[in-house]
Design an enzyme around this catalytic site. Structure first.
Site, PDB file in Angstrom:
ATOM      1  N   TRP A 101       0.811  -1.217   0.000  1.00 23.63           N
ATOM      2  CA  TRP A 101       0.000   0.000   0.000  1.00 23.63           C
ATOM      3  C   TRP A 101       0.843   1.266   0.000  1.00 23.63           C
ATOM      4  CZ3 TRP A 101      -4.475   0.104  -1.922  1.00 23.63           C
ATOM      5  CH2 TRP A 101      -5.337  -0.994  -1.820  1.00 23.63           C
ATOM      6  N   ASP A 171      -0.830   6.778   6.450  1.00 20.81           N
ATOM      7  CA  ASP A 171      -2.000   5.994   6.090  1.00 20.81           C
ATOM      8  C   ASP A 171      -2.174   4.953   7.187  1.00 20.81           C
ATOM      9  OD1 ASP A 171      -3.908   4.267   5.151  1.00 20.81           O
ATOM     10  OD2 ASP A 171      -2.868   3.765   3.284  1.00 20.81           O
ATOM     11  N   LYS A 195     -12.081  -0.871   8.630  1.00 26.45           N
ATOM     12  CA  LYS A 195     -11.274  -1.791   9.437  1.00 26.45           C
ATOM     13  C   LYS A 195     -11.686  -1.703  10.911  1.00 26.45           C
ATOM     14  CE  LYS A 195      -8.534  -2.041   5.711  1.00 26.45           C
ATOM     15  NZ  LYS A 195      -8.398  -3.183   4.814  1.00 26.45           N
TER      16      LYS A 195
END
Length: 360
Positions: A101, A171, A195
């Site tokens: 990511w 992030d 999440k």
């Protein structure tokens, strides 16, 4: 049989939040509307919005000079919004490469900025986050971006880098609210909701107030952190139901001991699973180095990869779902976010032990 969803996202919600949502979100009130129908300009929603913001600020012990934004979209939207809002007069941004990511964020940022790779993990097993020393940080970097928990790779930073006066941007999609966090170390934190915050379709942005003065002139109005902060995340219709649910999740975290309690529970759950992997005499293997292993996303493999699908079938028969690893790397992955009870991890380790007896 109790079932457990180990998906990396959208992920499991707390049972108590689901029960509360059934009562509060889709039933019509005295005004003839349910929460999903009420206007975002109305008093009822503004109370909900203010509650969610205040609850999150309390959980994080948020300094007064930070602003909380509830924005539509996912973390990938922020891959563009961060450079558009934070570059200011600079053309340079630094990004640390810690896995899948962080590289996705870096590629998107390169559309707007000259990107310097500040630090990079070796990519060899055992996997580890980039070393925390000798980072390349050009003095005119507008910010330095990290992904402190790599959802795909199962890698977590053991500590934060020291970027000096360069704002640190994170992030934190898969780790925000899983343990206490010193927000003052960051210029900006963003996290998609699916999440540990609620449902897909919303991202929380926590930004230091002085950084709101940097947006490029071409930033579309709904994507401007400064304008969204000025208008309380209501420049356009915000993700109202996602904000309702986030407020409920924040209440649940607070009612269950706050971030310190979440951290203790998450470390205990991860320790149970990693212990089962490490004690299997190589039947299961965790490729991430001890000290860099994620407590949120446990990545592991079978020594005989041909048994992977058989394991998944066996797990699903026990009500343990969504254990496939990411499509880019295969293997197995168990996401142990806040809402995963310890009983779910115990059930998984029991399944793993039985599978070893059958195939080991």
């Amino acid at each position: 049989m109790t079932s457990y969803n180990f998906a990396s996202g959208p992920a499991r919600l707390p049972d108590a939040v689901l029960a509360r949502a059934q009562q509060e979100l889709l039933l019509r009130g005295a005004d003839g509307a349910c929460a999903a129908e009420r206007p975002f300009t109305g008093a009822a929603f503004r109370i909900t919005l203010a509650h969610a913001r205040q609850r999150l600020a309390e959980l994080l012990a948020l300094p007064d000079n930070y602003r909380i934004l509830f924005l539509a979209g996912g973390a990938m939207h922020q891959f563009s919004m961060v450079p558009l809002n934070l570059l200011g007069d600079s053309r340079h941004a630094a990004y640390a490469d810690s896995g899948y990511w962080s590289r996705r964020a870096m590629v998107e940022a390169a559309r707007y900025a000259e990107v310097t790779v500040a630090a990079q993990f070796a990519g060899s097993v055992p996997l580890a986050a980039p070393p925390l020393h000798d980072w390349r940080l050009p003095a005119d970097s507008a910010y330095c971006h990290i992904t402190p928990n790599e959802t795909v790779d199962g890698i977590a930073y053991p500590a934060l880098p020291d970027c000096g006066n360069i704002p640190l941007v994170a992030d934190a999609t898969s780790c925000l609210l899983t343990a206490p966090l010193d927000v003052a170390r960051f210029g900006l934190i963003y996290a998609a909701a699916q999440k540990n915050i609620g449902i897909a379709g919303m991202t929380v942005v926590i930004v230091r107030a002085d950084l709101l003065e940097r947006p490029a002139p071409q930033v579309p109005t709904p994507f401007s952190y400064r304008i969204q902060a000025e208008q309380q995340s209501c420049v356009n219709t915000p993700p109202t139901i996602a904000i309702h649910l986030a407020g409920m999740v924040f209440d649940w975290i607070a009612d269950n001991g706050g971030l310190a309690a979440m951290g203790r529970l998450n470390r205990r759950k991860a320790a149970l699973l990693y212990a089962a992997i490490d004690a299997s005499d190589g039947f299961y293997r965790a490729p991430v180095a001890i000290g860099h292993r994620s407590t949120s996303n446990v990545r592991f493999h079978l020594a005989d990869e041909a048994l992977t699908e058989a394991f998944i079938v066996a797990a699903e028969a026990r009500g343990l779902s969504n254990l496939h690893g990411h499509s880019q790397i295969g293997g197995l992955r168990a996401s142990l976010y806040n809402a995963m009870p310890e009983a779910g991890v115990v059930a998984l380790t029991a399944c793993m032990a039985d599978f070893v007896r059958r195939y080991g």
